[in-house]
Design a protein around this motif. Structure first.
Motif, mmCIF file in Angstrom:
data_model
loop_
_atom_site.group_PDB
_atom_site.id
_atom_site.type_symbol
_atom_site.label_atom_id
_atom_site.label_comp_id
_atom_site.label_asym_id
_atom_site.label_seq_id
_atom_site.Cartn_x
_atom_site.Cartn_y
_atom_site.Cartn_z
ATOM 1 N N TRP A 7 0.811 -1.212 0.000
ATOM 2 C CA TRP A 7 0.000 0.000 0.000
ATOM 3 C C TRP A 7 0.847 1.265 0.000
ATOM 4 C CZ3 TRP A 7 -4.662 -0.847 -1.485
ATOM 5 C CH2 TRP A 7 -5.307 -2.047 -1.165
ATOM 6 N N ALA A 76 -6.227 4.219 1.929
ATOM 7 C CA ALA A 76 -6.476 3.875 3.333
ATOM 8 C C ALA A 76 -7.770 3.081 3.471
ATOM 9 C CB ALA A 76 -6.540 5.144 4.180
ATOM 10 N N GLY A 77 -8.806 3.481 2.721
ATOM 11 C CA GLY A 77 -10.064 2.765 2.776
ATOM 12 C C GLY A 77 -9.953 1.359 2.218
ATOM 13 N N ARG A 79 -7.297 -0.433 2.060
ATOM 14 C CA ARG A 79 -6.480 -1.226 2.999
ATOM 15 C C ARG A 79 -7.354 -1.807 4.117
ATOM 16 N NH1 ARG A 79 -0.793 -0.084 5.006
ATOM 17 N NH2 ARG A 79 -0.932 1.831 3.789
ATOM 18 N N GLU A 80 -8.300 -0.979 4.611
ATOM 19 C CA GLU A 80 -9.179 -1.431 5.691
ATOM 20 C C GLU A 80 -10.061 -2.596 5.258
ATOM 21 O OE1 GLU A 80 -9.595 -0.425 8.950
ATOM 22 O OE2 GLU A 80 -7.710 0.643 8.632
ATOM 23 N N VAL A 81 -10.439 -2.616 3.990
ATOM 24 C CA VAL A 81 -11.335 -3.656 3.505
ATOM 25 C C VAL A 81 -10.576 -4.872 3.003
ATOM 26 C CG1 VAL A 81 -13.052 -4.218 1.730
ATOM 27 C CG2 VAL A 81 -13.169 -2.038 2.935
ATOM 28 N N ASN A 83 -7.245 -5.916 3.310
ATOM 29 C CA ASN A 83 -6.328 -6.680 4.157
ATOM 30 C C ASN A 83 -7.029 -7.779 4.969
ATOM 31 O OD1 ASN A 83 -4.144 -5.321 3.198
ATOM 32 N ND2 ASN A 83 -3.674 -4.202 5.086
ATOM 33 N N PRO A 84 -8.143 -7.470 5.665
ATOM 34 C CA PRO A 84 -8.823 -8.549 6.398
ATOM 35 C C PRO A 84 -9.354 -9.645 5.475
ATOM 36 C CG PRO A 84 -9.530 -6.404 7.209
ATOM 37 C CD PRO A 84 -8.738 -6.157 5.958
ATOM 38 N N PHE A 129 -15.439 3.263 3.101
ATOM 39 C CA PHE A 129 -14.658 2.122 3.545
ATOM 40 C C PHE A 129 -13.864 2.386 4.820
ATOM 41 C CE2 PHE A 129 -14.810 0.898 -1.075
ATOM 42 C CZ PHE A 129 -15.608 -0.212 -0.887
ATOM 43 N N SER A 130 -13.288 3.578 4.927
ATOM 44 C CA SER A 130 -12.299 3.790 5.980
ATOM 45 C C SER A 130 -12.896 4.182 7.318
ATOM 46 C CB SER A 130 -11.277 4.848 5.543
ATOM 47 O OG SER A 130 -11.915 6.069 5.231
ATOM 48 N N ALA A 131 -14.155 4.632 7.339
ATOM 49 C CA ALA A 131 -14.737 5.076 8.607
ATOM 50 C C ALA A 131 -16.255 4.964 8.544
ATOM 51 C CB ALA A 131 -14.322 6.520 8.913
#
Length: 355
Positions: A7, A76-77, A79-81, A83-84, A129-131
């Motif tokens: 990323w 950033a958004g 990455r939040e979705v 990666n998991p 996505f991020s928040a």
């Protein structure tokens, strides 16, 4: 943890490849940012009055960003979705260090290339996505660049953009279940895949396809190659119906509010539609691969559906669409507003007002 995308490299690539914005002085830039913030607040009042929808949750103020910041926020958004999802799909299997390093760096460059291209095109976005519940972004350099190319009145064009983007914010904040439903469908798409490793490889290929098309507009590959099962197609149909509704609703609100508060709205709409339809061969190839051509049809089809429903049952009757996921339109109902009205309101529709 499996590393699917580097990323940091994606962010660096997006920043390096992104186009510079239009030439403006510091004073002009400050004025644009301040006006976009004011017009966002003004648009929020118009949207609430016209739609009858009001935010049920607290949301952060609008962020007015440049192209680099837009790309960084989306990275950033994602990455939040992602990666998991990668962790869950890969399980305990870890690729070799060399394979992981090369694969993640290659995908990072490819993802950054795609985001660099998009960062020069998007005017605004409600990023979910991020928040929670999401955040409204307005990309100031792109707004200024387009208004100059169209020869539009700056205040009118900026308010016109704000009406569209604030409607999207309203859809997610006046309908508190909307974000969870959308993210749940993304999760359902992954769950419907045939094997985690196979899907990850398809996702990697899809990102590569988009990146390659930026350099080679003659490419005929499609990111829809990642859709591999009937169950995934069913999820994609639901997502397509949702996005068509949300885009069409935003267009309907723009067209409904615009003539009352934007003197030059007809000229702006005509010029902007020409801009949507135009484009050099590279842009047309990217639009096709990214699904932008589909999105352009969604604007028209969704607006026609919303207009048809409001014409039949009024705005309050239309807002029943946001009661629950079960009242959202099905894909086949988008071309048949009567079918949605019959399913949700009953065959006779709502009773007429007394008087």
């Amino acid at each position: 943890m499996a590393q699917f995308v580097d990323w940091d490299l994606a962010a660096a690539t997006a920043g390096a490849l992104g186009k510079s914005g239009p030439r403006v002085s510091y004073a002009e830039a400050t004025e644009v940012v301040g006006e976009l913030r004011r017009l966002t607040d003004e648009a929020a009042g118009h949207v609430a009055e016209y739609t009858g929808l009001r935010s049920q949750v607290t949301h952060p103020p609008v962020r007015v960003v440049d192209r680099r910041d837009w790309a960084a926020t989306n990275i950033a958004g994602l990455r939040e979705v992602i990666n998991p999802l990668v962790d869950r799909l890969s399980g305990d299997k870890q690729p070799g260090a060399l394979t992981e390093a090369i694969g993640s760096r290659l995908t990072g460059v490819q993802a950054g290339t795609v985001l660099a291209y998009l960062s020069g095109r998007v005017l605004g976005q409600y990023e979910v996505f991020s928040a929670d519940p999401g955040q409204l972004l307005l990309v100031a350099p792109n707004i200024v660049e387009v208004e100059r190319k169209l020869g539009a009145d700056p205040r009118d064009f900026r308010l016109w953009v704000c009406l569209h983007e604030v409607t999207h914010r309203t859809q997610f904040t006046a309908v508190p279940w909307m974000r969870a439903y959308f993210l749940g469908e993304v999760q359902a798409f992954v769950d419907a895949s045939q094997g985690g490793e196979h899907l990850l490889e398809r996702l990697r290929r899809g990102i590569g396809t988009l990146s390659d098309a930026i350099k080679d507009p003659e490419s005929r590959a499609s990111v829809l190659d990642i859709v591999q099962t009937p169950a995934q197609r069913a999820v994609l149909d639901r997502l397509t119906a949702l996005m068509t509704l949300l885009e069409g609703h935003a267009e309907f609100v723009m067209d409904g509010v615009g003539p009352e508060v934007i003197p030059s709205v007809e000229r702006i709409r005509a010029g902007f539609n020409r801009r949507r339809e135009a484009g050099n061969p590279l842009e047309k190839a990217i639009r096709r691969l990214l699904g932008v051509e589909v999105k352009m049809r969604q604007y028209a089809e969704g607006r026609k559906f919303v207009h048809g429903v409001v014409e039949r049952v009024g705005m309050a009757g239309f807002n029943r669409i946001f009661s629950s996921p079960l009242t959202l339109p099905r894909l086949e109902e988008l071309g048949d507003p009567d079918a949605w009205v019959a399913r949700v309101h009953g065959p006779a529709g709502p009773l007429p007002a007394a008087g």
